[in-house]
Design a protein around this motif. Structure first.
Motif: not given
Length: 355
Positions: A289, A297, A299, A304, A307-309, A311-312
């Motif tokens: 993360g 990580v 999910y 989600d 979004r996380k993929t 964003r990071h």
């Protein structure tokens, strides 16, 4: 007694009349779609042809399939596989030729029934949709449009994916394992049992939603583009039917279909794979993360994971492994379509796709 006999005869006449009506309706249905009755033997042959097509096409591109998955799930802060050629060389150097085909047995165990169900379902869905379309339009000689083919392909893809999804989940994890990773899964059944016991039955369907959503444009476009291209070539060149198209021409149609389908659906495939790996501490690598922690990580769902993929790692992370996947998909889809039709010709199956 006479009245009872008369009533009995009247009942028998009504039953016979009803049976005749059903028979006539069934005959009208089959004549409406201009297809012969599907005997049990014909169904078995069609399923067999689809299974052979899947097994042959997937084995031919197994090394690229494994590299694609490794690129999809590798840690961006610890890059081991950097491109198609370098990635294949690295696998060869560290794991040998067996490493290039690791997980292919499990993959074929999944893709053979998946392909069988997919091709057969497309045949049947096409027949049903065509019948309904002709009934609605009143045109007995109407043919399937590209949009209707897309719908038939989507139905086939959803059925095939849902029926074999646990095998895909297991295949992904077996493929990611390397000799340097702690050994957790010894094979297909051991993997299924371990996941079921340690993570629960729902874990076998992690990533199912993006898979189903992704399979609609992917499989749907594959069939729609392939069949529509063949139709166009037949009409453009004044040919009689599909049998006059050469193998090379069909391969090119399949290649175009595969390219269009996988480009549209690829981001969903990446998310599906990451959801499958989520929570598994023995994966080759995990996406952290904050770029520092080594905890896997988690999910909460498909949105989600997206979004996380992004964003990071940025939007480009949704297309990790696209190049080897493109190299893989083009021959794979082409080989699958052509093999399916060739095997059906050899087995003498009456009905072909779109006929």
């Amino acid at each position: 007694m006479g009245s009872e006999d008369a009533a009995g005869k009247t009942g028998e006449s009504a039953a016979v009349s009803t049976a005749v009506n059903f028979a006539e309706q069934a005959k009208d249905f089959h004549e409406g779609v201009k297809a012969p009755n599907r005997s049990f033997l014909s169904i078995c042959k069609s399923l067999f042809a689809g299974g052979v097509a899947g097994g042959v096409s997937r084995t031919a591109v197994a090394p690229l399939e494994r590299l694609k998955i490794l690129l999809q799930v590798q840690n961006p802060h610890s890059i081991r596989y950097n491109g198609t050629v370098q990635g294949l060389k690295y696998i060869w150097k560290t794991e040998g030729i067996r490493g290039l085909f690791k997980g292919n047995g499990t993959n074929c165990a999944r893709i053979v029934p998946n392909s069988a169900v997919k091709f057969f379902s497309y045949d049947e869905a096409s027949r049903g949709i065509l019948w309904v379309y002709r009934q609605q339009t009143g045109q007995e000689d109407a043919e399937l449009t590209p949009l209707l083919r897309l719908g038939a392909g989507a139905c086939a893809g959803i059925l095939a994916m849902s029926a074999t999804y646990p095998m895909d989940m297991v295949r992904g994890r077996l493929t990611v394992q390397t000799e340097k990773s702690p050994t957790q899964y010894r094979g297909i059944f051991h993997a299924v049992r371990t996941v079921f016991i340690e993570e629960g039955p729902r874990a076998l369907y992690k990533g199912w939603l993006p898979s189903v959503i992704g399979v609609v444009p992917y499989v749907g476009l594959n069939f729609a583009v392939y069949e529509s291209l063949k139709d166009w070539l037949i009409k453009h060149n004044g040919l009689e039917d599909y049998s006059e198209l050469g193998v090379t021409t069909k391969l090119l149609c399949g290649a175009a279909a595969g390219t269009v389908g996988q480009t549209v659906a690829y981001p969903l495939d990446v998310i599906r794979r990451r959801m499958q790996m989520a929570g598994w501490k023995h994966a080759t690598s995990v996406v952290t993360g904050d770029g520092k922690s080594k905890a896997p990580v988690e999910y909460t769902g498909m949105i989600d994971a997206f979004r996380k993929t992004v964003r990071h790692e940025g939007f480009g992370a949704l297309y990790k492994g696209l190049i080897p996947n493109s190299v893989k998909v083009v021959p794979s889809i082409a080989i699958a379509f052509v093999t399916y039709e060739l095997v059906k010709d050899i087995l003498g199956v009456e009905m072909k796709i779109s006929e």
